[in-house]
Design an enzyme around this catalytic site. Structure first.
Site, short mmCIF file in Angstrom:
data_model
loop_
_atom_site.label_atom_id
_atom_site.label_comp_id
_atom_site.label_asym_id
_atom_site.label_seq_id
_atom_site.Cartn_x
_atom_site.Cartn_y
_atom_site.Cartn_z
N PHE A 233 0.81 -1.22 0.00
CA PHE A 233 0.00 0.00 0.00
C PHE A 233 0.84 1.28 0.00
O PHE A 233 0.39 2.33 -0.42
CB PHE A 233 -0.85 0.05 1.28
CG PHE A 233 -2.00 -0.91 1.33
CD1 PHE A 233 -3.00 -0.88 0.37
CD2 PHE A 233 -2.13 -1.82 2.37
CE1 PHE A 233 -4.10 -1.74 0.44
CE2 PHE A 233 -3.22 -2.68 2.46
CZ PHE A 233 -4.20 -2.64 1.49
N SER A 264 -2.19 -6.52 -6.97
CA SER A 264 -2.18 -5.37 -6.05
C SER A 264 -2.70 -5.82 -4.70
O SER A 264 -3.28 -6.90 -4.58
CB SER A 264 -3.12 -4.28 -6.57
OG SER A 264 -4.46 -4.63 -6.30
N ASP A 265 -2.53 -5.01 -3.69
CA ASP A 265 -3.25 -5.24 -2.44
C ASP A 265 -4.66 -4.67 -2.61
O ASP A 265 -4.97 -3.99 -3.59
CB ASP A 265 -2.51 -4.61 -1.24
CG ASP A 265 -2.92 -5.28 0.07
OD1 ASP A 265 -3.99 -5.92 0.11
OD2 ASP A 265 -2.18 -5.16 1.06
N TRP A 266 -5.50 -4.91 -1.64
CA TRP A 266 -6.94 -4.58 -1.68
C TRP A 266 -7.17 -3.09 -1.99
O TRP A 266 -6.75 -2.23 -1.22
CB TRP A 266 -7.53 -4.94 -0.32
CG TRP A 266 -8.98 -4.70 -0.14
CD1 TRP A 266 -9.60 -3.47 -0.06
CD2 TRP A 266 -10.01 -5.67 0.01
NE1 TRP A 266 -10.94 -3.64 0.12
CE2 TRP A 266 -11.22 -4.99 0.18
CE3 TRP A 266 -10.02 -7.06 0.02
CZ2 TRP A 266 -12.44 -5.64 0.37
CZ3 TRP A 266 -11.23 -7.71 0.23
CH2 TRP A 266 -12.42 -7.00 0.39
N ALA A 268 -5.73 -1.10 -3.74
CA ALA A 268 -4.55 -0.22 -3.80
C ALA A 268 -4.46 0.52 -5.13
O ALA A 268 -3.89 1.61 -5.19
CB ALA A 268 -3.28 -1.04 -3.56
#
Ligand code: NOJ
Length: 714
Positions: A233, A264-266, A268
């Site tokens: 993030f 990607s992260d959640w 992001a």
């Protein structure tokens, strides 16, 4: 499926279908079998779009996976199976100790077994990929996610990260081995260095620090075969990692040679707008995609903007095909084209929990618990009068923040574990915050009067450690400290059992405890394991993978500090212009590597033997003796210091370690073998090599107390 077939499949896909493969959504999008549901409406998503997406994250049961996959395959044009991912961090339904605890085992084989058992339960619930291991380098306990880390040492972390990957994935084909799952190493990169220890906050790292300490565990995971990498993030080098092209391309793809899927992260990708490096979703999608992020986890940026971007810039097609190829290759490696349900059979979808996994959880908790202090109070004696007191005494909050499938009610509390043992036990528990402090303390003081040993079960709740659980104060709550203070006035025979997800500041309470045991969040079998340890039926084997500071103001901290031009020494500690705090010692309260068992080991006859032949290793040996009268497992640690270096290097670095079991009174020789490559480090030109010169060597049982045994010359 052969690679050439995957390429043929890509040729049949429309741009919209390709983009769909790069999108990952939660199961609620499929809640009504594809009808336009709340989340779809919010993202202005069509049913057609839903049946192009590539992946789902966070399903709960095999039934759910089966139903979603079935309806998806019915309705999607090309019938490319979905890949299901989830956070299986330290167990799926049977929960193991948290990763920071597992790291404290210093035991790669244990970590591999835990990951293997977690993979089995998760695979039986329909999970194909886990968002684990977390390879983030950490040195700031204010950051709640240290709970998920392997601690402060990059070498230990690298060894354990690779063990997780081997455990999840196995070494055989994932298509054939349906009880294993693919691993996604995260968070690339620098996430653990958030300024002030505040989650999601800015990171600014020198390249040298990045290469030396932050990349090795990722490299180890990639070398072990991790199939995915998740971006982090945070901003790093001034650009959010999710849009950081140089880091994703030059470092992750080229330098580390990663050839799998980058996710990607959640949300992001959408957060690039909040970072203010993208004006809108389209710009966010373009920046993340161009940087190298291939799958967009839970944002609508790729879904709603990438097709348009590709049509406007057809030269991006090549990159699109490559990203889709990575998604399809993952599905292919998992065998999903041949068996989209990966072994799930309708009518036989209920969880199959087995006793061996619970047993492994109990063993793991015993190997990860760290005994930090013991003035001959532990182990307990049979028939002893024991008072067990505190918010954690009968608590089932033992699983930690990442145990979303594990059921707290299926965990064994400390009171339950101890009730199986032959002691005279009185339990006084309360849910933290629910009883008036003064009333509880009065009762506690009455109970402890008669006790031969007082066990205080204290610590954090699972909400206080983990993601988005940053803290500026790491001591116990005032209420818990007041309890220790009051009880110690009545009965000083206190052993404190601490449940926590991070190193705590124990400076105020340490003098009031005759024993301190760090239980972490020990998992489903925590109470049984702790009872075995407290009774001396097993020995605590954990050694801290992260130092416990004396004060929050010392953070970030690591034992592997660089030298300073003005070091504090015994001779100069009355002088002012020295690298020190005016109000606190420099050292942690308990350093990396600390921990004891019930035996007592000494080191003698240390020897450094130069190689007799070219290319042979140096031998570093010693004699270990268990001076105690019970069997003892110790963790012998070898540290080194490169005496003169091109760039500044730590005063101590862990090089190797060995867990050694000794019978009562047993004496044994142990030898470490090292070569010049073991002393390689990252130079200012980013080459990794060792320099000719002397290396000082330290042997012992913790970073701070390991003793200089001599030098070798390379
Ligand atoms: C956010 C976390 O940062 C990441 O570690 C996790 O895997 C994802 N959410 C998915 O749940």
């Amino acid at each position: 499926m052969e690679t050439v077939k995957l390429k043929e499949l890509i040729d049949q896909m429309t741009v919209a279908e390709k983009v769909g493969q790069l999108v990952q959504l939660t199961p609620d999008f499929f809640a009504q079998g594809g009808e336009i549901t709340g989340p779809m409406q919010q993202w202005q998503m069509s049913e057609d779009q839903l049946f192009t997406i590539g992946s789902v994250l966070g399903t709960h049961t095999a039934e759910q996976v089966y139903a979603i996959q079935t309806s998806y395959l019915e309705k999607s044009r090309l019938k490319i199976p979905l890949v299901f991912m989830a956070d299986v961090i330290h167990g799926y339904e049977t929960i193991f100790p948290i990763p920071l605890a597992l790291a404290s085992s210093f035991d790669a084989q244990l970590v591999e077994e835990v990951a293997k058992a977690s993979a089995k339960e998760a695979a039986e619930a329909g999970v194909h990929v886990t968002f684990s291991p977390m390879a983030d380098h950490v040195k700031d306990a204010r950051w709640g996610r240290v709970l998920e880390s392997n601690g402060e040492d990059p070498t230990l972390s690298s060894v354990l990260t690779a063990a997780y990957v081997r455990g999840y994935q196995g070494t055989a084909s994932l298509a054939e081995n349906k009880q294993r799952i693919a691993a996604c190493v995260k968070h690339f990169i620098g996430y653990g260095a958030a300024e002030g220890g505040r989650d999601y906050h800015t990171v600014d790292l020198s390249d040298l620090e990045l290469y030396q300490n932050y990349l090795p565990a990722f490299q180890a995971a990639i070398e072990a075969g991790a199939q995915l990498v998740m971006t982090s993030f945070n901003t790093i080098h001034g650009v959010p990692a999710t849009a950081n092209q140089p880091l994703l391309q030059e470092v992750l793809r080229q330098k580390l040679g990663f050839d799998g899927l980058i996710i990607s992260d959640w949300a992001a990708v959408a957060e690039l707008m909040a970072h203010r490096v993208a004006a809108d979703r389209k710009e966010a999608a373009k920046k993340a995609f161009t940087a190298g992020v291939e799958m967009d986890m839970m944002s609508d940026c790729y879904l709603n903007a990438l097709e348009q971007i590709i049509h406007a810039e057809p030269e991006m097609n090549e990159q699109l095909n490559k990203a889709v190829f990575h998604v399809l290759s993952l599905k292919n490696k998992l065998g999903l084209f041949e068996d989209p349900f990966r072994g799930l059979v309708q009518g036989n979808l209920a969880p199959k929990l087995v006793q061996e996994t619970r047993h492994l959880s109990r063993e793991a908790a015993k190997k990860t618990t760290v005994l930090l202090k013991n003035q001959a109070l532990l182990p307990l004696q049979k028939k002893q009068k024991v008072a067990l007191i505190g918010p954690k005494a009968a608590s089932k909050d033992l699983l930690g923040a990442w145990s979303w499938i594990g059921k707290p009610e299926a965990a064994v509390s400390l009171a339950e574990g101890l009730s199986q043992k032959e002691i005279d036990l009185t339990v006084l528990s309360y849910p933290d915050g629910e009883m008036l402090m003064s009333t509880f303390i009065d009762e506690a003081c009455k109970v402890v009067k008669e006790a031969e040993v007082v066990l205080l079960a204290l610590g954090e709740t699972s909400e206080e450690a983990g993601e988005a659980a940053s803290l500026t104060k790491l001591s116990l709550s005032r209420k818990q400290e007041a309890l220790i203070e009051a009880v110690s006035q009545v009965n000083p025979r206190i052993a404190t059992i601490l449940f926590c997800g991070r190193p705590l500041v124990l400076t105020a309470i340490e003098p009031l405890c005759q024993a301190i045991m760090i239980a972490w969040f020990p998992g489903s079998e925590g109470g049984n394991a702790l009872a075995d340890l407290l009774m001396g039926e097993s020995e605590p084997q954990g050694r801290l993978a992260m130092s416990f500071p004396r004060a929050e103001g010392q953070l970030p901290m690591t034992y592997a500090q660089l030298s300073t031009g003005r070091p504090l020494t015994e001779e100069n500690n009355d002088q002012k212009y020295i690298s020190r705090y005016m109000d606190e010692k420099n050292e942690p309260l308990f350093s990396f590597g600390s921990g004891m068992g019930y035996g007592r080991c000494t080191i003698t006859h240390t020897q450094i033997i130069n190689p007799q032949e070219k290319d042979a290793p140096f031998e570093i040996s010693c004699t270990l003796k268990n001076e105690g009268d019970v069997p003892h497992t110790t963790t012998l640690q070898l540290y080194s210091r490169d005496d003169v270096t091109e760039v500044a290097r730590p005063m101590r670095e862990l090089k190797q370690w060995q867990k050694i079991h000794l019978a009562a009174g047993e004496e044994r020789q142990h030898t470490f073998y090292v070569t010049p490559e073991d002393f390689a480090y990252v130079h200012s030109d980013f080459s990794t090599k060792s320099d000719p010169g002397t290396i000082s060597l330290y042997l012992g049982f913790a970073a701070a107390s390991a003793k200089l045994i001599g030098t070798l010359t390379i």
